[in-house]
Scaffold this motif. Structure first.
Motif, PDB file in Angstrom:
ATOM      1  N   TYR A 370       0.811  -1.214   0.000  1.00  0.00           N
ATOM      2  CA  TYR A 370       0.000   0.000   0.000  1.00  0.00           C
ATOM      3  C   TYR A 370       0.849   1.271   0.000  1.00  0.00           C
ATOM      4  O   TYR A 370       0.406   2.316   0.421  1.00  0.00           O
ATOM      5  CB  TYR A 370      -0.967  -0.014   1.193  1.00  0.00           C
ATOM      6  CG  TYR A 370      -1.898  -1.227   1.137  1.00  0.00           C
ATOM      7  CD1 TYR A 370      -2.920  -1.268   0.199  1.00  0.00           C
ATOM      8  CD2 TYR A 370      -1.713  -2.317   1.985  1.00  0.00           C
ATOM      9  CE1 TYR A 370      -3.746  -2.380   0.118  1.00  0.00           C
ATOM     10  CE2 TYR A 370      -2.541  -3.429   1.906  1.00  0.00           C
ATOM     11  CZ  TYR A 370      -3.544  -3.462   0.965  1.00  0.00           C
ATOM     12  OH  TYR A 370      -4.353  -4.547   0.874  1.00  0.00           O
ATOM     13  N   ASP A 400       4.888   3.338   7.023  1.00  0.00           N
ATOM     14  CA  ASP A 400       5.006   3.529   5.571  1.00  0.00           C
ATOM     15  C   ASP A 400       4.526   4.917   5.212  1.00  0.00           C
ATOM     16  O   ASP A 400       3.929   5.611   6.020  1.00  0.00           O
ATOM     17  CB  ASP A 400       4.234   2.437   4.810  1.00  0.00           C
ATOM     18  CG  ASP A 400       2.744   2.552   4.986  1.00  0.00           C
ATOM     19  OD1 ASP A 400       2.178   3.584   4.608  1.00  0.00           O
ATOM     20  OD2 ASP A 400       2.132   1.595   5.514  1.00  0.00           O
ATOM     21  N   ARG A 419     -11.533  -5.305   3.512  1.00  0.00           N
ATOM     22  CA  ARG A 419     -10.575  -4.611   2.649  1.00  0.00           C
ATOM     23  C   ARG A 419     -11.134  -3.235   2.364  1.00  0.00           C
ATOM     24  O   ARG A 419     -12.333  -3.074   2.202  1.00  0.00           O
ATOM     25  CB  ARG A 419     -10.398  -5.353   1.314  1.00  0.00           C
ATOM     26  CG  ARG A 419     -10.005  -6.811   1.464  1.00  0.00           C
ATOM     27  CD  ARG A 419      -9.256  -7.288   0.236  1.00  0.00           C
ATOM     28  NE  ARG A 419      -7.959  -6.658   0.130  1.00  0.00           N
ATOM     29  CZ  ARG A 419      -7.454  -6.207  -1.017  1.00  0.00           C
ATOM     30  NH1 ARG A 419      -8.137  -6.290  -2.122  1.00  0.00           N
ATOM     31  NH2 ARG A 419      -6.256  -5.644  -1.046  1.00  0.00           N
ATOM     32  N   LEU A 435      -4.406  -8.949   8.590  1.00  0.00           N
ATOM     33  CA  LEU A 435      -4.447  -8.183   9.840  1.00  0.00           C
ATOM     34  C   LEU A 435      -5.307  -8.884  10.885  1.00  0.00           C
ATOM     35  O   LEU A 435      -5.044  -8.791  12.082  1.00  0.00           O
ATOM     36  CB  LEU A 435      -4.973  -6.765   9.588  1.00  0.00           C
ATOM     37  CG  LEU A 435      -4.000  -5.804   8.898  1.00  0.00           C
ATOM     38  CD1 LEU A 435      -4.645  -4.443   8.714  1.00  0.00           C
ATOM     39  CD2 LEU A 435      -2.708  -5.683   9.705  1.00  0.00           C
TER      40      LEU A 435
HETATM   41  P1  ADP Z   1      -5.101  -7.681   2.613  1.00  0.00           P
HETATM   42  O1  ADP Z   1      -3.935  -6.761   2.547  1.00  0.00           O
HETATM   43  O2  ADP Z   1      -4.799  -9.068   2.191  1.00  0.00           O
HETATM   44  O3  ADP Z   1      -6.313  -7.127   1.936  1.00  0.00           O
HETATM   45  P2  ADP Z   1      -5.037  -7.255   5.495  1.00  0.00           P
HETATM   46  O4  ADP Z   1      -5.912  -7.868   6.546  1.00  0.00           O
HETATM   47  O5  ADP Z   1      -3.583  -7.401   5.658  1.00  0.00           O
HETATM   48  O6  ADP Z   1      -5.557  -7.843   4.123  1.00  0.00           O
HETATM   49  O7  ADP Z   1      -5.414  -5.712   5.441  1.00  0.00           O
HETATM   50  C1  ADP Z   1      -6.760  -5.332   5.479  1.00  0.00           C
HETATM   51  C2  ADP Z   1      -6.950  -4.013   4.741  1.00  0.00           C
HETATM   52  O8  ADP Z   1      -6.347  -2.953   5.485  1.00  0.00           O
HETATM   53  C3  ADP Z   1      -6.285  -3.954   3.386  1.00  0.00           C
HETATM   54  O9  ADP Z   1      -7.136  -4.484   2.400  1.00  0.00           O
HETATM   55  C4  ADP Z   1      -6.032  -2.469   3.209  1.00  0.00           C
HETATM   56  O10 ADP Z   1      -7.198  -1.876   2.709  1.00  0.00           O
HETATM   57  C5  ADP Z   1      -5.810  -1.978   4.611  1.00  0.00           C
HETATM   58  N1  ADP Z   1      -4.361  -1.827   4.915  1.00  0.00           N
HETATM   59  C6  ADP Z   1      -3.572  -2.728   5.557  1.00  0.00           C
HETATM   60  N2  ADP Z   1      -2.306  -2.254   5.685  1.00  0.00           N
HETATM   61  C7  ADP Z   1      -2.291  -1.032   5.132  1.00  0.00           C
HETATM   62  C8  ADP Z   1      -1.277  -0.009   4.944  1.00  0.00           C
HETATM   63  N3  ADP Z   1      -0.009  -0.194   5.364  1.00  0.00           N
HETATM   64  N4  ADP Z   1      -1.645   1.131   4.313  1.00  0.00           N
HETATM   65  C9  ADP Z   1      -2.903   1.320   3.889  1.00  0.00           C
HETATM   66  N5  ADP Z   1      -3.916   0.416   4.021  1.00  0.00           N
HETATM   67  C10 ADP Z   1      -3.598  -0.752   4.628  1.00  0.00           C
END
Ligand code: ADP
Length: 478
Positions: A370, A400, A419, A435
């Motif tokens: 991201y 980040d 998401r 997450l």
């Molecule tokens: P995935 O990345 O596989 O969709 P995650 O559970 O890791 O699933 O993350 C859930 C959602 O949180 C992501 O789809 C994204 O929208 C948001 N997200 C996670 N990490 C970040 C980040 N570093 N910056 C921006 N959005 C993030």
């Protein structure tokens, strides 16, 4: 007097009327006194039903009578009036007169009509509601239960009123949580408590009920606890089948994908670096995609374990900074973004090394995914000594400078399958599981996971872990 009064002769000629009469019914003494009552004011009082009543009183020489009529006046509209008629000088038949007091109860009548129709409206609403609505007294006895109890549990409301659920309907294994829910609700005026438990249908089967309880003891009309019950037996079964499907499918996919991953690695070792650049590119892409597929399946298997409460932790003592350095080194090979480390020395921690590696990998992978055009990611570690009751803790964070997470989304992204929708995120692959799994792993270690983000400046995801973690082994997550 504020009440309209009029004095009539037995032949219905008006003798006199008071100011309130003229004011209320818009007339003057000149066009009233001496005229027949039903002719005054351009014959506004010329109603057959009123005439009949008055004739009955006057010809019958009645001493006093009262009656209520709803009359449509040409200018005043519909009015509900109470007429109190009393004979004056009734000893002297010749000069007898009648005093008529007219009380306007239109507002009250309309109010009552509206009240009754509202009452009926809510009665029908509650009666036809799909959920069961129940009012309990403080000891759990049912004071009122809506008719949907028949649709859900097979009983007529009359069979249930005066009884408690604990005694005859509640599943024995659910008594404890039912009691707790009840006491929690009792202790909070206007508080709302949610719980689910099983209640026995009249046919002997158990139905799973999702309940919302509210304490309305201080409400003078209800004076009890209100329970709203929804039958979720079918939904629960569908959810169980979905979980079972995910479990079986991911389990079955794991073996062939692990083999493919192995073959892809062998091909990479043997043929990467060959003179054919196209083949090199294909081999790299094959490995990346197989790696992604295998992570996905691992995630699904983890979800199954978390749901079943069988995610085991294998605790060992290790240095978190060593782990971070190892992982960063791996990540540097696969991304152009600079990964900067700012690591503070710390004690060894007791935790599941592979699972913590999984969490850090997830945070790093998201930070890369991201980040779009950002140039760097910073991973930090810090250590806080134990202070009073506070245990010593380590903190790891990944910062980040990418798309960031809005405040509303921050509350949701640790849930599973969440998401963030958007032009940029839609093209980035992911199932929204990473997450959720990370937060469950950290929870199992009695730690905390969090995100800080102020929109477009990027985000910081981090977690803390207690250095000592003996307790975690015995705990299961549900
Ligand atoms: P995935 O990345 O596989 O969709 P995650 O559970 O890791 O699933 O993350 C859930 C959602 O949180 C992501 O789809 C994204 O929208 C948001 N997200 C996670 N990490 C970040 C980040 N570093 N910056 C921006 N959005 C993030």
């Amino acid at each position: 007097m504020t009440e309209p009064l009029i004095v009539l002769n037995p032949d219905m000629r008006v003798r006199t009327a008071n100011a309130a009469f003229y004011k209320t019914f818009k007339g003057t003494p000149e066009e009233t006194e001496g005229f027949y009552f039903y002719q005054i004011g351009k014959a506004v009082w010329n109603f057959d039903e009123l005439r009949d009543k008055l004739e009955y009183i006057f010809t019958g020489n009645k001493k006093s009578e009262s009656f209520e009529l709803s009359l449509d006046f040409p200018q005043l509209g519909n009015k509900t009036l109470v007429f109190n008629v009393m004979q004056l000088d009734h000893d002297n038949v010749k000069s007898s007169r009648y005093l008529m007091a007219i009380q306007d109860i239109t507002d009250r009548a309309n109010y009552l009509r509206e009240l009754n129709s509202n009452k009926e409206y809510f009665r029908l609403l509650v009666q036809n509601a799909f959920d069961i609505i129940t009012i309990y007294s403080v000891d759990g006895t049912i004071k009122y239960q809506s008719e949907s109890v028949e649709r859900v549990l097979g009983y007529q409301p009359a069979e249930r009123v005066g009884k408690g659920e604990k005694e005859d309907l509640l599943h024995p294994e659910d008594v404890e949580k039912y009691n707790q829910m009840f006491y929690r609700c009792l202790s909070e005026t206007n508080g709302v408590v949610n719980e689910s438990f099983r209640l026995r249908h009249k046919d002997g089967s158990y139905r799973l009920i999702e309940a919302v309880f509210m304490n309305l003891l201080e409400n003078q009309y209800i004076n009890g606890l209100v329970g709203n019950y929804r039958d979720i037996t079918e939904q629960q079964e569908v959810a169980r089948q979905k979980e079972e499907f995910i479990a079986i499918a991911s389990h079955e996919l794991k073996t062939p994908v692990t083999s493919i991953k192995g073959y892809a690695q062998i091909i990479r070792e043997h043929y990467l670096g060959s003179s054919d650049t196209e083949v090199n590119g294909l081999i790299e892409r094959l490995n990346i995609q197989v790696g992604r597929l295998s992570t996905l399946i691992e995630n699904l298997l983890d979800i199954t374990k978390i749901t079943a409460g069988t995610l085991e932790l294998r605790l060992t003592d290790f240095d978190i900074n060593d782990l971070i350095s190892e992982l960063v080194e791996e990540w540097r090979k696969t991304t152009k973004i600079a990964i900067i480390t700012e690591l503070q020395p710390s004690e060894k921690i007791r935790a599941d090394r592979a699972r913590i590696a999984q969490v850090i990998t997830n945070l790093l992978s998201n930070a890369v995914k991201y980040s779009l055009a950002a140039e760097r990611i910073i991973i930090r570690s810090s250590f806080t000594e134990s202070l009073g009751n506070e245990k010593a803790r380590v903190m790891v964070s990944v910062q980040d400078f990418g798309i960031g997470v809005s405040i509303e989304q921050q509350k949701l992204i640790f849930e599973r399958f969440i998401r963030v929708k958007g032009e940029t995120t839609d093209s980035i692959p992911g199932l929204g599981l990473g997450l959720y799994i990370s937060s469950q792993i950290i929870r199992r270690h009695e730690g905390a996971i969090w995100v800080k983000s102020s929109g477009a400046k990027g985000s910081v995801f981090g977690f803390t872990l207690p250095v000592e973690n003996q307790g975690a082994e015995a705990k299961k997550i549900y």
